[in-house]
Design a protein around this motif. Structure first.
Motif, PDB file in Angstrom:
ATOM      1  N   PRO A  83       0.830  -1.211   0.000  1.00 30.28           N
ATOM      2  CA  PRO A  83       0.000   0.000   0.000  1.00 30.28           C
ATOM      3  C   PRO A  83       0.868   1.267   0.000  1.00 30.28           C
ATOM      4  O   PRO A  83       1.997   1.262   0.498  1.00 30.28           O
ATOM      5  N   ALA A  84       0.307   2.344  -0.510  1.00 31.04           N
ATOM      6  CA  ALA A  84       1.053   3.589  -0.690  1.00 31.04           C
ATOM      7  C   ALA A  84       1.636   4.110   0.615  1.00 31.04           C
ATOM      8  O   ALA A  84       2.748   4.637   0.636  1.00 31.04           O
ATOM      9  N   ASN A  85       0.898   3.933   1.721  1.00 33.29           N
ATOM     10  CA  ASN A  85       1.375   4.549   2.954  1.00 33.29           C
ATOM     11  C   ASN A  85       2.518   3.764   3.597  1.00 33.29           C
ATOM     12  O   ASN A  85       3.107   4.203   4.563  1.00 33.29           O
ATOM     13  N   LEU A  86       2.831   2.586   3.040  1.00 34.36           N
ATOM     14  CA  LEU A  86       3.975   1.840   3.567  1.00 34.36           C
ATOM     15  C   LEU A  86       5.192   1.988   2.651  1.00 34.36           C
ATOM     16  O   LEU A  86       6.235   1.404   2.908  1.00 34.36           O
ATOM     17  N   ARG A  87       5.048   2.746   1.555  1.00 32.37           N
ATOM     18  CA  ARG A  87       6.186   2.928   0.658  1.00 32.37           C
ATOM     19  C   ARG A  87       6.962   4.168   1.078  1.00 32.37           C
ATOM     20  O   ARG A  87       6.380   5.130   1.564  1.00 32.37           O
TER      21      ARG A  87
END
Lengths: 344, 733
Positions: free
Chosen positions: A75-79
């Motif tokens: 997910p974007a928030n873990l990148r």
């Protein structure tokens, strides 16, 4: 400070629904610390590629790697990626400080560290002391910098720009893009930059990727793309050019009766000669043409000519063309540096 | 896989799984009766009947294995799949045990299984099956399960009860009800006329008239045939509702009359409000349109008794009549027309306001006359809004419960028949059959509306009035409109006035001495109920608003399989008549694993699912004005979607959120049709008490209660207006 990370796309395809293929089997290598630009007309899929790197869209097929980790489904928030949005996307209910501090607060950093880092980031973009301002009290250029500071304060492995300058006026755009390039080089952040403006792309990029209809047309340095475009689309999209019917025998390029000694590794026979407008010289002999239009632009004059091998466009600098009128018969010669042959 | 960095990432699912296991061990899995918090040791997992209790232990096994899986050094996709699978197995095992043993769920089952859903959410998110984080994934499952359990499952039980009687499948019950005289009664032997023939003649006239018109307009043969059939069908409906008796023809006739009248009135008022020269009319229209929101749906009906009943101020004092004519189709139609006109007005207002005056001017400059301009330009542009208002009021009329109950007289109506079948004839199968008929009618209209008109403004009955310069109305037409407006306003105001006045007199029409006795009676008997109602309404308003916003967020901003199901399912509860939902809830939650009746819980749940759509519409309208890149920016700054909701969307949407909250509260305070099935001795509500008083003829204290309710709702709504003033918030109503 983290080290910059490379980004890699392997056979990435993105389909919306069943019929719309926005991105079609794209392979891409972004070297650590470099600035790569995705350049193409609107709707070509460049922003979709960017959003897949950010994690805001998910690739239908293929894999995406950041720092050699497969992040395709992360997910974007873990990148470890931040983005500067076209609309800036500043949070309207927070002031400048709140916007820049947001990511650090979400990460639950200690308060004094947040204050220190936000101040540094604001200083980096030249907004020191404006932390308490409301974002809508700032000019477009300042808002742009807040968005940049908010992305930089996270010290991301990869920084993404989605047409960041399109809401600025022409003069400011030139200035801000130089600033972005300077910051990027001094910080050494891997950067992917999306634009439809070829001049912007040429000015700031290490590598330009020309995208059209979801596919990559050509990858290269600004110089390579301008001087050796792979096809008509790239030649036309980056700068402008005339495309003339020509014959080439390995030694001599023939444009109707006009012959030029020329060297390029291309199959002999009928070819298309791409001529950059600045390579055109008015001459006493050479290709015979008839003037179609002439527009005086101050530092140069824009011409278009009719010829037996097609329409020729030219920007000719200097004075003394004021008396050239529509319908005049002239001769043109071409500088070889501005010629590139394309397969027919 | 080269993912060395995240290969050993521990999934946060272990926390939910651990709490699930703890809840499983500490709290009993079932409960013996209606008391939710009672701890019965016999229903602890280890004391259950061993033949099936292995299913219960699977819940614990699922939780424990989810903890283990969370810590396994395997890649995230595999880990996610395993987590999802174990959560799903545990959940299924628990549900199967509850359903097969018919044990009401206990707190242990509730908490441990909700946390397992959270585990599934982690699984779906980490395996990448849902492209978002665990919060969104869990929310999607929660919301879907809620819709299934509290909207679709109750409707399913209605269907089951209609066709399964005493445990056996049979259609005889349904046929008996549908051919009964209370339902359809065509040939009345005590009248001289032959009703069946009259209906046939009416159909014939309809068919011939339309066919004649089509031939006159030189249409093609196949079109003439189709139009003639449609005309015959309309003629049949007219004849059927005019000559036949019974609930079906009466309700159809009532709905047709009311919807036609109300649509016309709404159009007139909308045109007047938009184009009149008198500012005062515009202002009063704006405030009058608020009235139905703050008024319990049947208050106008009993105010009409004050004015037009046997002791009616108008009928007796002015005309000297002692008449019961009010009680019957006329009275119900009158009350519905007065109550629904503001709704039609609000639906049509937006379209009238968005008409570009330049279009009409262009038409006139091209040589068209006023009438041609109206027919070719104005009418086609207004047609969708008119159709929308018409269909909406059709549904409202079919679903209306309070007015027919009070003013219905000797006629039967579908919605009240459902209630009387259940509560007077104690026949839940009959109630189910009738409920099903009502449901089919209303859903047909609902889907027709969605198909033809895109489902817009079904709930959101607010338009966006813009200020433009309009062509002045012709004097005569404006005069006509002002007369209609004046009659309507005087009628409505005198009805409201009569309620207030009626609350201060001893016995209306007989002893008109002023007194405070009614308020004393209200304080004694009504006040505790009023407070209790306010409490239930307040408790239900918070989850209704939050759930509505969550659904709006999921539907608008997230992409997932089943999104249309969530949207449609959640909007459905708004279209379904309250009586149908009421009988459905009582049938679905009266026993078995989902036992909830005779408690405040079921009232709260009913209100949540009934009023949630208002918040959904408000949320959708609000989200439409927020640039999605704000949320994306928050996401790329590492915020989870719950953080983004909390820190970005809630602050930006606080006004529509509070609006949704207040509307959910007000609607809960004034609701009647669904909850009348669900109240029990300790759980009376203000509206049902009010209705009871009206039926017993205690009109004085009923007026007192209605007055108090109207003014307190007015206060609440004014608070909202104050709050949203100048914020430009819209989309709630």
């Amino acid at each position: 400070m983290k080290t910059a990370a490379p980004v890699k796309l392997e056979n990435v395809t993105k389909r919306f629904g069943k019929d719309v293929t926005a991105v079609d089997n794209v392979n891409l290598d972004v070297k650590a610390g470099s600035l790569l630009t995705l350049l193409g007309p609107s709707g070509c899929g460049k922003t979709t590629i960017l959003r897949m790197i950010a994690g805001l869209e998910r690739a239908t097929e293929g894999k995406i790697f950041i720092d050699s980790n497969d992040v395709t489904k992360l997910p974007a928030n873990l990148r470890d990626v931040t983005m500067v949005f076209q609309s800036y996307a500043l949070f309207p209910h927070m002031n400048v400080f709140g916007n820049v501090a947001y990511g650090l607060e979400v990460a639950r950093r200690p308060k004094d560290q947040i204050i220190k880092e936000v101040d540094e980031a604001l200083a980096m973009v030249g907004l020191e002391g404006l932390g308490e301002r409301a974002t809508n009290a700032l000019s477009g250029g300042q808002q742009q910098r807040v968005a940049l500071a908010r992305a930089l304060v996270m010290h991301p492995q990869v920084l993404l720009f989605d047409e960041p300058l399109s809401n600025l006026d022409a003069k400011l755009r030139k200035y801000v893009r130089e600033e972005i390039r300077e910051l990027q080089q001094s910080l050494g952040i891997t950067t992917v930059y999306v634009t439809h403006d070829q001049e912007e792309a040429l000015a700031i990029s290490d590598v330009i990727v020309v995208v059209n209809k979801g596919k990559i047309e050509q990858i290269g340095s600004p110089f390579e793309l301008y001087t050796q475009p792979a096809n008509k689309f790239v030649a036309d999209f980056i700068g402008s050019a005339s495309f003339l019917k020509a014959k080439y025998d390995g030694e001599i390029l023939s444009l109707a009766d006009y012959k030029i000694p020329f060297k390029q590794d291309i199959r002999a026979g009928e070819v298309i000669a791409m001529i950059r407008p600045e390579a055109v010289i008015l001459s006493d002999d050479g290709l015979s043409v008839k003037v179609k239009t002439a527009a005086y632009l101050g530092s140069m004059t824009d011409f278009s000519f009719e010829s037996a091998v097609g329409e020729v466009i030219a920007n000719i600098t200097g004075e003394g063309f004021m008396d050239i009128k529509k319908g005049d018969d002239l001769h043109l010669q071409f500088k070889t540096a501005g010629i590139h042959l394309l397969e027919k | 896989m080269t993912d060395s960095l995240r290969q050993n990432r521990i999934s946060n699912a272990w926390m939910a799984a651990a709490m699930s296991a703890i809840a499983f061990l500490l709290l009993p899995f079932g409960r013996p009766n209606r008391a939710f918090l009672e701890i019965d040791n016999a229903l602890r997992p280890w004391n259950l009947d061993p033949s099936l209790s292995w299913l219960v232990w699977l819940v614990l096994l699922a939780a424990v294995s989810a903890i283990v899986i969370s810590f396994l050094p395997i890649n995230t996709v595999l880990k996610g799949n395993l987590l999802g699978l174990s959560g799903l197995l545990g959940l299924l095992a628990g549900v199967i045990w509850l359903v097969s043993t018919k044990t009401p769920f206990g707190m242990g089952a509730l908490i441990s299984m909700i946390l397992l859903i959270n585990v599934i959410g982690y699984g779906l998110s980490e395996s990448g099956r849902i492209q978002s984080d665990a919060f969104v994934a869990s929310s999607i499952i929660f919301v879907s399960l809620f819709i299934i359990l509290f909207i679709l499952y109750p409707l399913y039980t209605v269907l089951i009860n209609a066709i399964i009687v005493d445990g056996k499948f049979t259609l005889t019950k349904a046929i008996k009800v549908l051919t009964g005289q209370r339902f359809i009664y065509i040939n009345n032997p005590y009248t001289e006329r032959n009703e069946a023939m009259l209906i046939g003649i009416s159909s014939l006239i309809g068919g011939l008239a339309v066919a004649g018109y089509s031939i006159y307009n030189k249409l093609k043969v196949n079109k003439i045939v189709i139009f003639a059939l449609i005309g015959a069908a309309i003629g049949f409906v007219v004849g059927f509702s005019a000559f036949a008796r019974g609930a079906l023809p009466t309700s159809i006739g009532l709905a047709a009359i009311v919807a036609t009248t109300v649509t016309l009135l709404g159009l007139f008022l909308a045109i007047l409000g938009q184009r009149t020269r008198f500012g005062i009319i515009k202002k009063s229209l704006a405030s009058i349109s608020l009235l139905p929101i703050i008024t319990p749906p049947f208050v106008l009906a009993f105010a009409m008794i004050f004015l037009f009943g046997r002791q009616g101020m108008v009928t007796r004092e002015i005309f000297g009549l002692r008449t019961n004519e009010l009680f019957g189709l006329i009275g119900v139609a009158g009350a519905q027309i007065l109550a629904f006109t503001p709704i039609a007005y609000l639906v049509i207002r937006g379209s009238v306001a968005s008409l570009d005056p330049a279009l009409e001017e262009a038409s006139v400059t091209l040589g068209a006359g006023r009438w041609t301009t109206f027919r070719t330009i104005t009418w086609p542009l207004l047609r969708p809004a008119l159709a929308n208002a018409f269909l909406l009021t059709l549904i409202e009329s079919f679903a209306d419960f309070g007015n027919p109950l009070i003013l219905g007289g000797d006629r039967f109506y579908l919605s009240t028949e459902v209630f009387s079948a259940y509560s007077a004839r104690f026949d839940q199968n009959e109630a189910a059959v009738l409920g099903l008929v009502l449901l089919v009618i209303v859903l047909s209209i609902f889907f027709a509306q969605r198909r033809w008109l895109g489902g817009d403004s079904f709930v959101t009955v607010t338009g966006k009035p813009s200020s433009g310069k309009f062509v002045e109305l012709p004097r005569a037409f404006e005069g006509f409109l002002i007369i209609i407006f004046t009659i309507w306003t005087v009628l409505v105001l005198s009805l409201y006035g009569s309620i207030i006045y009626g609350s201060f007199v001893k016995i209306w029409g007989i002893n008109n001495t002023l007194t405070l006795q009614n308020y004393k009676d209200f304080m004694n008997q009504g006040w505790p109920v009023f407070l209790y109602t306010a409490k239930v309404a307040a408790i239900s308003a918070v989850p209704a608003a939050l759930l509505g916003f969550l659904i709006a967020y999921l539907v608008v901003r997230q992409k997932f399989w089943g999104r249309n199901f969530v949207e449609l399912g959640s909007m459905l509860s708004f279209a379904i008549p309250g009586t149908v939902m009421g009988i459905a809830y009582i049938l679905a939650f009266n026993n078995g694993p989902w036992l909830l009746t005779s408690s405040m819980v079921i009232l709260v749940l009913a209100f949540i699912f009934r009023n949630m759509p208002v918040a959904i519409r408000g949320g959708i309208a609000g989200l439409a004005q927020i640039d999605p890149s704000l949320e994306e920016a928050s996401t790329t700054l590492r915020a989870s979607s719950s953080t983004t909701l909390r820190r970005i969307l809630v602050p930006l949407l606080i006004v529509p959120l509070i609006g949704g909250l207040i509307f959910a509260f007000v609607r809960a305070m004034t609701a009647i049709s669904q909850v009348i099935f669900l109240i029990s001795s300790g759980n009376k509500l203000a509206t049902t008490l009010l209705l009871g008083w009206v039926e017993q003829g205690q009109l004085g204290r009923a007026s007192a209660m209605a007055t108090i309710m109207i003014f307190s709702m007015l206060a609440v709504i004014s608070l909202l207006m104050l709050l949203t003033r100048g914020r430009g918030s819209r989309g709630i109503g």
